[in-house]
Design an enzyme around this catalytic site. Structure first.
Site, PDB file in Angstrom:
ATOM      1  CD  GLU A  61       4.476   0.281   6.643  1.00 32.74           C
ATOM      2  OE1 GLU A  61       5.243   0.748   7.443  1.00 32.74           O
ATOM      3  OE2 GLU A  61       4.072   1.387   6.016  1.00 32.74           O
ATOM      4  CG  ASP A  86      -0.501  -0.016   2.572  1.00 34.10           C
ATOM      5  OD1 ASP A  86       0.652  -0.813   2.788  1.00 34.10           O
ATOM      6  OD2 ASP A  86      -0.637   0.732   3.511  1.00 34.10           O
TER       7      ASP A  86
HETATM    8 ZN   LIG Z   1       6.998   2.418   3.825  1.00 33.87          ZN
END
Ligand SMILES: [Zn+2]
Length: 396
Positions: A144, A82
């Site tokens: 993340e 992401d």
């Molecule tokens: Zn990163």
């Protein structure tokens, strides 16, 4: 290939694969499945099967794949799929087109961190080309950038399927320096609930916003205490645990005493500190100092804390063998401790020796016109080539 003084070095061999990844808009709020499916198909075409672990809505997935014998301790090459949003940023190029200009590759995720993923994927045929004494695992996560909340499911699945812990290289952009630590981060939402009333009768109500303010003042006291009395760790900047309130919602009109207030806050802890102990201290303050006052007027009053994300810090000793080992392979020296969070602490908590080391600069990430230089891509390629050579030679 055309050569000119401006491009005397060869185009990085992984360039087209990285550009392919950049074309997927994997902003964290969106599904990453198109990218994951593409990677899975690519690996399948090389004869490698993937394990996916999905989020609750089945809109996002982690991808895990192994080259070699997964029962042996191996090398995890870890990265997130992401990216942060481009909303409101003034880009001069299409952030989703993989634009190449002057030996640089532009795009959201070029530095953070699709180049690392592309370099690793482009090297898979080389991993298959030689028998690996040490297995190499690919661990690509979702979510993340919104608190490292996706990777935990993949790590649990790795444990359930018998993957032996070994070492983990998280390829966040460090300009190929070996980074050994970052603070842990516990992100929370406070829910304060009182009793509403006409504001003319405020003393007979419980103002959730005002009690939230008292909790925030307590957080500021705790911050002063941490800054003055520690615990301290000079490797971090600032060298103590930080506390911060970032968002608050309450109230609808001035003549209504607000019944509800929520606010979001965080603890970023040095290794000697424990975010959960700090939270306990805050809960004790609420239970002892605030709730009795609130419940004297409105027995239904409540203060609750909801965990939004809980990402452990990475704390690898500078003298740990993995640091020397990866420094020898990456050839760019050490980067000490850093300010940004990563998934490395979660791998460490699961028993892996972990460091952060990857191409590109964090200074170029999260900004408009994010880019990575061809030079950094080539250094990342050389690093992964050496990781493969080492994995072919010896056991981890
Ligand atoms: Zn990163």
């Amino acid at each position: 290939m055309q050569t000119s003084p401006a491009s005397h070095d060869a185009t990085p061999r992984s360039l087209e694969l990285i550009r392919q990844l950049l074309r997927f808009d994997t902003t964290s709020r969106r599904s990453n499945l198109a990218l994951i499916d593409w990677v899975r198909d690519y690996l399948r075409s090389l004869g490698i099967s993937s394990r996916l672990t999905h989020d609750d809505d089945k809109a996002k997935a982690n991808l895990f794949a192994t080259i070699g014998n997964s029962r042996l301790p191996g090398i995890v090459l870890s990265g997130h799929t992401d990216v942060v949003p481009v909303d409101g940023q003034a880009w001069s190029v299409d952030p989703w087109a993989g634009v190449v200009k002057d030996e640089r590759l532009f795009g959201r995720g070029a530095a953070d961190m699709k180049s690392f993923l592309g370099i690793v994927l482009a090297a898979v045929p080389d991993m298959l080309g030689k028998p690996l004494a040490t297995p190499i695992h690919l661990a690509f996560s979702y979510d993340e950038e919104v608190g490292c909340i996706g990777v935990g499911r993949m790590i649990r699945d790795m444990q359930d399927s018998g993957v032996a812990p070994g070492i983990c290289i998280v390829g966040e952009p460090t300009s190929m320096k070996v980074v050994t630590g970052h603070k842990g981060k516990l992100a929370l939402r406070a829910h304060v609930c009182g009793r509403e009333a006409h504001s003319a009768l405020a003393p007979y109500a419980v103002n959730a916003l005002e009690y939230a303010a008292e909790i925030i003042v307590e957080l500021r006291r705790m911050q002063r205490d941490a800054a003055q009395n520690g615990p301290f760790n000079r490797e971090y900047d600032p060298p103590y645990t930080t506390l911060h309130v970032g968002v608050l919602h309450a109230g609808s009109a001035l003549n209504i005493v607000p019944r509800e207030c929520t606010f979001d806050f965080e603890f970023r802890t040095v290794p000697q500190d424990d975010a959960h102990r700090l939270l306990e201290r805050l809960q004790t303050y609420c239970t002892d100092a605030l709730l009795p006052q609130m419940q004297r007027i409105a027995p239904e009053s409540r203060i609750g804390f909801e965990t939004k994300s809980d990402n452990p810090g990475l704390h690898t000793e500078e003298r740990a063998p993995i640091v020397d080992r990866i420094e020898l392979l990456a050839k760019a020296g050490r980067g000490g401790k850093v300010g940004f969070a990563s998934e490395a602490g979660q791998f460490q908590r699961a028993g892996f020796d972990a460091v952060i080391c990857g191409p590109g600069s964090i200074a170029d990430a999260h900004k408009p016109d994010e880019f990575i230089t061809f030079e950094q891509i080539r250094k990342g390629e050389a690093f992964i080539a050496r990781v493969i050579d080492e994995a072919a030679r010896e056991r981890s």
